[in-house]
Design an enzyme around this catalytic site. Structure first.
Site, short mmCIF file in Angstrom:
data_model
loop_
_atom_site.label_atom_id
_atom_site.label_comp_id
_atom_site.label_asym_id
_atom_site.label_seq_id
_atom_site.Cartn_x
_atom_site.Cartn_y
_atom_site.Cartn_z
N LYS A 58 2.33 11.46 -11.22
CA LYS A 58 1.45 10.62 -12.03
C LYS A 58 2.28 9.32 -12.13
O LYS A 58 3.24 9.22 -12.94
CB LYS A 58 0.98 11.02 -13.26
CG LYS A 58 -0.29 12.32 -13.09
CD LYS A 58 -0.63 12.48 -14.50
CE LYS A 58 -1.80 13.63 -14.50
NZ LYS A 58 -2.20 14.11 -16.09
N GLU A 60 -5.31 16.95 -10.47
CA GLU A 60 -5.82 17.22 -11.73
C GLU A 60 -7.49 17.26 -11.55
O GLU A 60 -8.11 16.97 -12.31
CB GLU A 60 -5.52 16.13 -12.90
CG GLU A 60 -5.56 16.93 -14.18
CD GLU A 60 -5.28 16.12 -15.39
OE1 GLU A 60 -4.26 15.23 -14.95
OE2 GLU A 60 -5.51 16.17 -16.53
N HIS A 95 -1.16 16.57 -25.98
CA HIS A 95 -1.24 15.08 -25.80
C HIS A 95 -2.43 14.27 -25.94
O HIS A 95 -2.50 13.03 -26.09
CB HIS A 95 -1.04 14.84 -24.03
CG HIS A 95 0.41 14.96 -23.68
ND1 HIS A 95 1.17 16.24 -23.90
CD2 HIS A 95 1.28 14.04 -22.83
CE1 HIS A 95 2.28 16.21 -23.61
NE2 HIS A 95 2.50 14.79 -23.15
N HIS A 101 -1.11 11.20 -28.11
CA HIS A 101 -1.37 9.68 -27.09
C HIS A 101 -2.06 8.63 -28.22
O HIS A 101 -1.56 7.71 -28.54
CB HIS A 101 -2.21 9.94 -26.12
CG HIS A 101 -1.02 10.03 -24.80
ND1 HIS A 101 -2.02 10.20 -23.48
CD2 HIS A 101 0.09 10.20 -24.52
CE1 HIS A 101 -0.87 10.44 -22.44
NE2 HIS A 101 0.28 10.39 -23.40
N ARG A 153 -3.83 21.54 -13.73
CA ARG A 153 -2.86 20.60 -14.19
C ARG A 153 -3.06 20.30 -15.65
O ARG A 153 -2.28 19.80 -16.30
CB ARG A 153 -2.93 19.63 -13.13
CG ARG A 153 -1.65 18.39 -13.38
CD ARG A 153 -1.68 17.64 -12.60
NE ARG A 153 -0.74 16.67 -12.93
CZ ARG A 153 0.31 15.94 -12.22
NH1 ARG A 153 0.17 15.94 -10.90
NH2 ARG A 153 1.04 15.10 -12.78
N LYS A 167 6.60 23.10 -14.10
CA LYS A 167 5.78 22.07 -13.96
C LYS A 167 5.42 21.95 -12.13
O LYS A 167 4.15 21.72 -11.84
CB LYS A 167 6.41 20.63 -14.12
CG LYS A 167 5.58 19.55 -13.73
CD LYS A 167 5.83 18.38 -14.67
CE LYS A 167 4.83 17.36 -14.55
NZ LYS A 167 5.01 16.01 -15.46
N ASN A 190 -1.51 18.81 -20.70
CA ASN A 190 -1.82 17.91 -21.74
C ASN A 190 -1.54 18.48 -23.18
O ASN A 190 -2.21 17.92 -23.82
CB ASN A 190 -3.35 17.25 -21.30
CG ASN A 190 -3.18 16.25 -20.21
OD1 ASN A 190 -2.11 15.82 -19.90
ND2 ASN A 190 -4.22 16.20 -19.40
N HIS A 223 7.30 8.97 -27.83
CA HIS A 223 6.17 9.92 -26.98
C HIS A 223 6.60 11.43 -27.53
O HIS A 223 5.78 12.12 -27.86
CB HIS A 223 6.65 9.66 -25.54
CG HIS A 223 5.68 10.93 -24.81
ND1 HIS A 223 4.28 10.30 -24.70
CD2 HIS A 223 5.75 11.94 -24.00
CE1 HIS A 223 3.61 11.45 -23.93
NE2 HIS A 223 4.59 12.10 -23.50
N GLU A 251 8.77 18.09 -25.19
CA GLU A 251 8.14 18.48 -23.84
C GLU A 251 8.75 20.02 -23.46
O GLU A 251 7.72 20.77 -22.95
CB GLU A 251 8.45 17.42 -22.93
CG GLU A 251 7.66 16.37 -23.01
CD GLU A 251 6.10 16.24 -22.75
OE1 GLU A 251 5.64 17.25 -22.41
OE2 GLU A 251 5.65 15.10 -22.90
N ARG A 267 0.92 -1.15 -0.02
CA ARG A 267 -0.04 0.21 -0.17
C ARG A 267 1.02 1.33 -0.13
O ARG A 267 0.44 2.36 0.52
CB ARG A 267 -0.93 0.08 1.13
CG ARG A 267 -2.02 -1.18 1.12
CD ARG A 267 -2.91 -0.75 2.09
NE ARG A 267 -3.93 -2.01 2.07
CZ ARG A 267 -3.88 -3.08 3.08
NH1 ARG A 267 -2.81 -3.09 3.75
NH2 ARG A 267 -4.36 -4.08 2.93
N1 GLY Z 1 4.85 11.70 -13.58
C1 GLY Z 1 4.56 12.52 -14.66
C2 GLY Z 1 3.65 13.53 -13.97
O1 GLY Z 1 3.11 13.50 -12.88
O2 GLY Z 1 3.11 14.38 -14.80
#
Ligand code: GLY
Length: 363
Positions: free
Chosen positions: A143, A237, A249, A253, A242, A227, A246, A266, A185, A121
């Site tokens: 993320k 998000e 993206h 994606h 946030r 960031k 994207n 990517h 990026e 956990r």
């Molecule tokens: N690990 C990438 C992000 O949180 O955007």
């Protein structure tokens, strides 16, 4: 050396970036009291080339370690691979206080972070990115995730690292193609938040792409700062802040998935996605032709693709409608009003998306 604080209350962490910073690894781990056993997830090329720097810092610090080498491919971000690593980690973990070091690029970071979030956990993990893309983007933000056949990152968690150490000398062995992927990026950060940085990139793209120490240090720090500022306001998000990360993206994606993660990496897919999002912005009269061309030109100058080749456009559209950025059948695009200014638009008509992709509306 630059240290940026990612301020997230109890989940705050430092992002340390520069040349020669990896020697601080063990000291930082001890300061944070992360544990006695490091489980280092990496690719064999990275382990062979740079593993010794981690070992040198960890040896003599009382922290023991093991390397877990995974295949250098998006396929390592599968549930099957995750399961195998978890079993291995559990065997390594007997009676130890284990933490994870994600030692690699975006695939390693996403996979390791997800494993850290799920094992017992949640155990601590740190990011030691080795690609430009991971230094400027994927190592920060928390993320984590793995892929399903139906799409990228469909299984995941928000789980922040305890530390990020970006050793910029590790970038010297990247191929030109990998450096360009990170540059995509970097362009994203300039387009969504920083017009001055965009101007800097127009003038200095060759220096950054050539990994000039000063230019690289400035740009990586600038992106990390941007960031950090964004995720500090909207860690999970939930507030629509946030979401601007994207940019490029949504269709990016879809392009990456439609190409089986092989045709376009990517960064290349995001470069194409940024062009398409800028084209939609122009169609909706949010930006003028000049602004659109400045973005296309910078992408072109950096050697990134500006036209989708060898991919079925209908396949891209199908992948797009499976993307998790589509809530129900409602689509959501990050568009721009100017360089440095974004706007989120929902329900862009299918006709406009098809038109942007060059698909006749009758299909
Ligand atoms: N690990 C990438 C992000 O949180 O955007």
């Amino acid at each position: 050396m630059k240290t940026i604080q990612v301020k997230l209350a109890k989940r705050s962490y430092k992002a340390i970036c520069g040349f020669g910073v990896i020697k601080n690894l063990a000291r930082e781990i001890k300061r944070l009291n992360l544990g006695s056993s490091a489980y280092i997830i990496t690719f064999s090329k990275i382990k062979n080339r740079y593993g010794k720097h981690l070992v040198k810092s960890l040896k003599g610090s009382g922290i023991n370690y093991t390397f877990k080498v995974v295949a250098d491919s998006e396929r390592s971000k599968s549930l099957q691979s995750c399961f195998r690593i978890l079993q291995h980690l559990a065997r390594f973990d007997k009676n130890k206080k284990v933490f994870i070091i994600a030692f690699g690029g975006g695939v390693i970071g996403d996979l390791s972070g997800f494993i850290a979030s799920a094992y017992k956990r949640g155990i601590p993990y740190i990011q030691v990115p080795t690609t430009l893309l991971a230094c400027v983007d994927s190592s920060i933000g928390g993320k984590t995730g793995v892929d399903l056949n139906l799409g990228k990152n469909l299984v995941g968690a928000f789980y922040q690292p305890r530390l990020v150490i970006s050793e910029l000398s590790f970038l010297n062995s990247l191929s030109r193609r990998q450096v360009r992927a990170g540059f995509a990026e970097i362009i994203k950060y300039a387009v969504i938040k920083d017009k001055l940085m965009f101007k800097y990139l127009e003038a200095n793209h060759a220096k950054v792409l050539g990994l000039d120490k000063q230019a690289l240090g400035y740009i990586v720090n600038r992106c990390v700062r941007i960031k950090a500022e964004i995720i500090q306001q909207d860690e999970r998000e939930e507030k629509g802040i946030r979401t601007i990360l994207n940019f490029g993206h949504t269709l990016g994606h879809a392009i990456e998935t439609a190409g089986g993660y092989q045709k376009y990496n990517h960064g290349e897919a995001i470069a194409l996605g940024m062009i398409l999002a800028s084209r939609i912005s122009k169609k909706l009269k949010l930006i003028n032709q000049d602004t659109y061309l400045r973005i296309v030109n910078l992408i072109k100058l950096s050697g990134l693709p500006v036209q989708i080749k060898g991919l079925s456009l209908k396949k891209i559209l199908a992948a797009q409608y499976r993307d998790k950025k589509f809530i129900g059948s409602v689509n959501r695009f990050v568009l721009i009003k100017d360089i440095g200014r974004t706007i989120i638009k929902r329900n862009i008509p299918l006709g406009i998306i098809k038109d942007t992709l060059g698909i006749p509306s009758s299909l």
